[in-house]
Design an enzyme around this catalytic site. Structure first.
Site, PDB file in Angstrom:
ATOM      1  N   TRP A 186       0.862  -1.088   0.098  1.00 52.24           N
ATOM      2  CA  TRP A 186      -0.080   0.156   0.016  1.00 52.24           C
ATOM      3  C   TRP A 186       0.908   1.190   0.103  1.00 52.24           C
ATOM      4  CZ3 TRP A 186      -0.458   4.322   3.441  1.00 52.24           C
ATOM      5  CH2 TRP A 186      -1.094   5.178   3.253  1.00 52.24           C
ATOM      6  N   GLU A 227      -3.092  -3.223  -1.930  1.00 51.53           N
ATOM      7  CA  GLU A 227      -4.257  -2.601  -1.147  1.00 51.53           C
ATOM      8  C   GLU A 227      -4.793  -1.320  -1.723  1.00 51.53           C
ATOM      9  OE1 GLU A 227      -3.179  -1.660   2.967  1.00 51.53           O
ATOM     10  OE2 GLU A 227      -5.398  -1.060   3.234  1.00 51.53           O
ATOM     11  N   LYS A 229      -7.472   2.153  -2.125  1.00 48.08           N
ATOM     12  CA  LYS A 229      -7.988   3.214  -1.230  1.00 48.08           C
ATOM     13  C   LYS A 229      -8.680   4.261  -2.084  1.00 48.08           C
ATOM     14  CE  LYS A 229      -6.710   5.685   2.573  1.00 48.08           C
ATOM     15  NZ  LYS A 229      -5.589   5.903   3.760  1.00 48.08           N
ATOM     16  N   ASP A 260      -9.448  -2.917   2.332  1.00 47.95           N
ATOM     17  CA  ASP A 260      -9.444  -2.408   3.846  1.00 47.95           C
ATOM     18  C   ASP A 260     -10.766  -2.000   4.130  1.00 47.95           C
ATOM     19  OD1 ASP A 260      -9.393  -0.265   5.692  1.00 47.95           O
ATOM     20  OD2 ASP A 260      -7.094  -0.535   6.030  1.00 47.95           O
ATOM     21  N   HIS A 263     -11.639   1.876   3.607  1.00 51.34           N
ATOM     22  CA  HIS A 263     -11.163   2.490   2.126  1.00 51.34           C
ATOM     23  C   HIS A 263     -12.497   2.772   1.118  1.00 51.34           C
ATOM     24  CE1 HIS A 263      -6.521   1.700   3.058  1.00 51.34           C
ATOM     25  NE2 HIS A 263      -7.147   2.510   3.968  1.00 51.34           N
ATOM     26  N   HIS A 287      -8.080  -6.195   5.384  1.00 46.48           N
ATOM     27  CA  HIS A 287      -7.515  -5.143   6.342  1.00 46.48           C
ATOM     28  C   HIS A 287      -8.923  -4.919   7.211  1.00 46.48           C
ATOM     29  CE1 HIS A 287      -3.336  -3.444   5.705  1.00 46.48           C
ATOM     30  NE2 HIS A 287      -3.280  -4.886   5.686  1.00 46.48           N
ATOM     31  N   ASP A 295     -11.258   7.968   6.505  1.00 43.32           N
ATOM     32  CA  ASP A 295     -10.534   6.729   7.070  1.00 43.32           C
ATOM     33  C   ASP A 295      -9.805   6.887   8.142  1.00 43.32           C
ATOM     34  OD1 ASP A 295      -8.633   4.482   6.394  1.00 43.32           O
ATOM     35  OD2 ASP A 295      -7.086   5.958   6.072  1.00 43.32           O
ATOM     36  N   ASP A 297      -9.349   4.515  10.798  1.00 48.98           N
ATOM     37  CA  ASP A 297      -9.026   3.295  11.567  1.00 48.98           C
ATOM     38  C   ASP A 297      -9.128   3.226  13.032  1.00 48.98           C
ATOM     39  OD1 ASP A 297      -7.005   2.004   9.145  1.00 48.98           O
ATOM     40  OD2 ASP A 297      -6.671   4.306   9.232  1.00 48.98           O
ATOM     41  N   ASP A 327      -6.478  -3.754  10.972  1.00 53.80           N
ATOM     42  CA  ASP A 327      -5.552  -2.562  10.653  1.00 53.80           C
ATOM     43  C   ASP A 327      -6.227  -1.353  11.374  1.00 53.80           C
ATOM     44  OD1 ASP A 327      -4.212  -0.434   9.232  1.00 53.80           O
ATOM     45  OD2 ASP A 327      -4.868  -0.759   7.423  1.00 53.80           O
TER      46      ASP A 327
HETATM   47  C1  RNT Z   1      -3.576   3.221   4.979  1.00 42.18           C
HETATM   48  C2  RNT Z   1      -3.529   1.608   4.927  1.00 42.18           C
HETATM   49  C3  RNT Z   1      -2.490   0.698   5.297  1.00 42.18           C
HETATM   50  C4  RNT Z   1      -2.082   1.163   6.672  1.00 42.18           C
HETATM   51  C5  RNT Z   1      -0.684   0.679   7.237  1.00 42.18           C
HETATM   52  C6  RNT Z   1      -0.242   1.284   8.489  1.00 42.18           C
HETATM   53  O1  RNT Z   1      -4.751   3.453   4.806  1.00 42.18           O
HETATM   54  O2  RNT Z   1      -4.844   1.100   5.359  1.00 42.18           O
HETATM   55  O3  RNT Z   1      -2.795  -0.605   5.275  1.00 42.18           O
HETATM   56  O4  RNT Z   1      -2.973   1.297   7.569  1.00 42.18           O
HETATM   57  O5  RNT Z   1       0.292   0.738   6.173  1.00 42.18           O
HETATM   58 ZN    ZN Z   2      -4.992  -1.072   5.237  1.00 41.38          ZN
END
Ligand code: RNT
Ligand code: ZN
Length: 419
Positions: A186, A227, A229, A260, A263, A287, A295, A297, A327
């Site tokens: 990513w 990955e 986004k 993810d 995302h 993720h 986004d 997390d 994640d």
């Molecule tokens: C970022 C991605 C990625 C990160 C990591 C820490 O939006 O989700 O996976 O969370 O690199």
């Molecule tokens: Zn991620």
């Protein structure tokens, strides 16, 4: 084992068996599903290189709760506790800057297994698998927010070599630990405001990835993932590695696509995407995260989104084709608590999914009786999964749902010198 735990488990078993589900086999299945714990919750995605940079990855860690792991040793101590408080089969996923040590004169493009040898020894001793991701942010070579898609060939080369280096490290993990390391790519490349050219950066990203992956590594040791986004902080208008881009890239190059859950558009769930992608691509990396508006997390909770992800992953018989990695990163609460609560929620959601009387639902659906299907889906919500969960935790010597906090508080006192 506590007598009342056994009694309620047995009562729950009767109810589930009447629904055609065997909780004992659900537990046995659950024990085989690996979930990769994201080590970066422990260090706020700071890494252990000699320099401290702010997170520049189009995502953000907020909060200043004491106790952040400042070295790989500290992080391993933290993870030792996490592993004691989470049932099931855990792996650990590292970011490419969570090195054991730096070697003078060697930057990310030259990292080798030497930078991660203590991680490897630790995982071997604990008998767990390791995963890894190259780290394309928090480094001066992330220029104007671009890495692998940068117009300058020199900058691209640095990041290409970083990707190659991390894949080799993952290969060593896979060889030594006897389980392939998932290596997830990513990068934050993107634009805050409307770009004049969205096309050229995407061509460059594809070419850089092709160069990285031209080093052939046996999937016995390493599984590549990419990955996607939609947007991130500071890259609101365009992400080079968008979902469309990576879905195509993964399909054409036989890589894992990584979805993810933070995302996508806020109302777009990745749960529905699982069967679609597995039907065409055969496998997928998740993720598991929790977006709140952006986004963001957040720690994963046992909410509808998590339940439906686990449900869609578990009920079609392809769960061994799904790779789970957590994640999220919350620095406003105890980081070990954050990891433990989220990882336990992942386990709970998987257990609930494995206890679903899917055959009954299918029967009703096949008979076009959608009203009974809906009534059944609602009934499922009140089935006694918590009795099965408690029994499972006790049988694995894992503390129950709140008492793990006691160990976390005691540990917090022990590491107070970190502040
Ligand atoms: C970022 C991605 C990625 C990160 C990591 C820490 O939006 O989700 O996976 O969370 O690199
Ligand atoms: Zn991620």
């Amino acid at each position: 084992m506590n007598n009342s735990t056994v009694k309620s488990f047995e009562a729950a078993c009767d109810i589930y068996r009447a629904h055609g589900v065997d909780p004992v086999s659900a537990i046995e299945k659950l024990k085989t599903i690996p979930v990769s714990l994201h080590a970066w919750q422990g260090d706020d995605v700071v890494g252990f290189e000699n320099f401290e940079t702010a997170l520049t990855g189009g995502c953000q860690v907020t909060g200043n709760y004491p106790g952040r792991a400042r070295t790989a040793d500290e992080l391993r101590d933290d993870l030792d506790l996490v592993l004691k408080l989470v049932p099931g089969k855990s792996r650990v996923c590292l970011q490419g800057h969570q090195v054991d040590r730096m070697i003078p004169g060697v930057d990310r493009d030259g990292f080798t297994i030497e930078h991660f040898s203590n991680w490897l020894a630790w995982a071997k001793e604990k008998n767990i698998g390791l995963d890894i991701a190259p780290c394309y942010y928090s480094h001066p070579k992330l220029d104007h927010g671009l890495s692998l898609s940068h117009p300058d060939a020199g900058i691209r080369k640095f990041w290409i070599d970083h990707g190659k280096a991390i894949r080799r490290i993952g290969e060593e993990f896979g060889k030594t630990l006897g389980t392939p390391a998932v290596c997830n790519f990513w990068m934050p490349d993107g634009f805050k405001d409307i770009p004049a050219d969205r096309y050229a950066p995407r061509l460059r990203l594809a070419e850089s990835l092709d160069t990285i992956f031209s080093d052939k590594i046996d999937e016995k040791y390493l599984l590549d993932a990419v990955e996607s986004k939609l947007f991130g902080i500071g890259v609101e208008s365009c992400t080079v590695g968008s979902h469309d881009f990576y879905l195509m890239y993964a399909a054409q190059n036989n890589k894992l696509i990584c979805l993810d859950s933070g995302h996508f558009h806020p109302t777009e769930s990745i749960a529905d995407k699982l069967s679609a992608i597995v039907a065409r691509q055969g496998r997928i990396l998740l993720h598991v995260s929790r977006g709140v508006r952006w986004d963001s997390d957040h720690v994963i909770l046992l909410n509808d989104e998590l339940l439906s992800i686990a449900r869609e992953a578990a009920v079609y018989g392809f769960i061994d084709k799904i790779f789970f990695c957590l994640d999220y990163f919350d620095a406003s609460i105890n980081r070990i608590g954050a990891m433990v609560v989220g990882a336990r929620n992942m386990q709970k959601a998987l257990l609930i999914a494995l206890l679903e009387p899917t055959a009954l639902l299918k029967k009703e659906e096949d008979a076009w009786d959608f009203t009974s299907r809906m009534a059944r889906q609602e009934e499922i919500k009140t089935l006694p999964w918590s009795a099965v969960w408690r029994y499972y935790c006790e049988s694995e010597n894992i503390p129950d749902d709140f008492s793990f906090m006691q160990e976390i508080k005691e540990y917090e006192k022990k590491i107070s010198s970190r502040n």
